[in-house]
Design an enzyme around this catalytic site. Structure first.
Site, PDB file in Angstrom:
ATOM      1  N   TYR A 165       0.760  -0.907   0.060  1.00 38.55           N
ATOM      2  CA  TYR A 165      -0.590   0.028  -0.355  1.00 38.55           C
ATOM      3  C   TYR A 165       1.144   1.006   0.407  1.00 38.55           C
ATOM      4  CZ  TYR A 165      -3.161   2.911   2.132  1.00 38.55           C
ATOM      5  OH  TYR A 165      -4.662   4.024   1.702  1.00 38.55           O
ATOM      6  N   LYS A 169       0.775   4.328  -3.074  1.00 39.60           N
ATOM      7  CA  LYS A 169       1.025   5.603  -2.862  1.00 39.60           C
ATOM      8  C   LYS A 169       1.720   6.455  -2.602  1.00 39.60           C
ATOM      9  CE  LYS A 169      -3.515   5.154  -1.612  1.00 39.60           C
ATOM     10  NZ  LYS A 169      -4.684   5.531  -1.869  1.00 39.60           N
TER      11      LYS A 169
END
Length: 312
Positions: A165, A169
């Site tokens: 993640y 990001k």
């Protein structure tokens, strides 16, 4: 009258959480909204459902606004092109994209499967590419377009258990910056936001102790999804036409502007000299060491700063 009167906005992940509030607030501000949501689980392990997106679209229409729903996946480029065509066929155009669609598959990196890595990168990084690439030529041709992409403090600061993640990001922050640079001459803007909000993503983090439970209760009350959603809508409006290439954070009623990487220390040898392995270790590293960042997560604005380790 609203700041998005006459504009058409595509909101991904619009069936739940921040995306839902983005869609509702955009409509309240006069936008015609394409509400996209796959309607799947938090881990992206199921086929999804058209229900969540359509429910939000119905809510907008019931309040006197204009909206249509879409339940395709942002991971499919042709499907995203279909979202753009849906906006143009239904409302006559498209002017902004707000892209909070996402999933989580948290695990320590040494236990992370290829599937857990690929799926998260696919939804967040590939999904951001898809929604931007499918719209960028339209935005450039009409000299009017704005993106609000979603980064995270898990990428900007790091977060244990979120290598997939966080990597995605951080990549989104880089993508947004370059789109902003390349789009400037055609009035195409891109910004990104690292939100802190009580959503099903934050609810999925395990509670380890009573202190964590207390923090979660406060978060649910004070850090709501409508707060970053309101900021996202404001930034894609023509009223924010001068803002592009920035990284923002929203936590409750606190709005933050994040720094972006720049050199903070340099070590240079005079002309004719070269760094050796030995001189790097003995000269360059000690000179830079006082400015090294430790492994603590950076504190959010208004919170108690973490204990800082002294450089060796």
């Amino acid at each position: 009258m609203g700041v998005l009167d006459g504009k058409v906005v595509l909101v991904t992940g619009g069936g739940n959480g921040i995306g839902r509030d983005c869609a509702l607030i955009a409509a309240q501000q006069g936008a015609k909204v394409v509400v996209n949501d796959l309607g799947g689980g938090l881990k992206g392990e199921d086929e999804g459902s058209a229900g969540p997106a359509e429910q939000v679209a119905q809510e907008i229409r019931a309040a006197g606004g204009e909206a249509v729903s879409n339940s395709e996946s942002v991971t499919n480029y042709k499907a995203v092109q279909g979202m753009v065509e849906q906006a143009r066929d239904t409302f006559g155009g498209l002017h902004a994209v707000i892209n909070p669609a996402g999933i989580l598959r948290d695990t320590m990196f040494h236990k992370m499967s290829e599937e857990d890595w690929d799926r998260v990168i696919d939804v967040h990084m590939r999904g951001s590419f898809n929604v931007c690439r499918a719209t960028i030529e339209l935005f450039r041709d009409q000299n009017d377009g704005a993106y609000m992409l979603y980064t995270s403090t898990s990428g900007l600061f790091g977060n244990i258990g979120q290598a997939n993640y966080g990597a995605a990001k951080m990549g989104i922050a880089g993508l947004s910056r370059i789109i902003a640079m390349e789009g400037a001459r055609n009035n195409v803007r891109s910004n990104c936001i690292a939100p802190v909000a009580w959503t099903r993503m934050t609810q999925s983090v395990p509670i380890k102790d009573e202190a964590a439970a207390a923090r979660r209760k406060v978060m649910a009350e004070k850090v709501r999804p409508d707060q970053p959603a309101r900021f996202s809508v404001a930034l894609v409006s023509p009223a924010a036409a001068q803002v592009s290439g920035q990284i923002f954070g929203v936590s409750g009623e606190t709005i933050m502007l994040y720094s972006q990487p720049r050199p903070i220390e340099t070590c240079t040898k005079p002309d004719g000299e070269a760094w050796t392995v030995d001189s790097i270790i003995k000269e360059a590293v000690p000179k830079m060491a006082p400015k090294f960042f430790d492994l603590n997560r950076a504190p959010m604005a208004g919170s108690q700063p973490a204990q800082q380790k002294q450089p060796a």
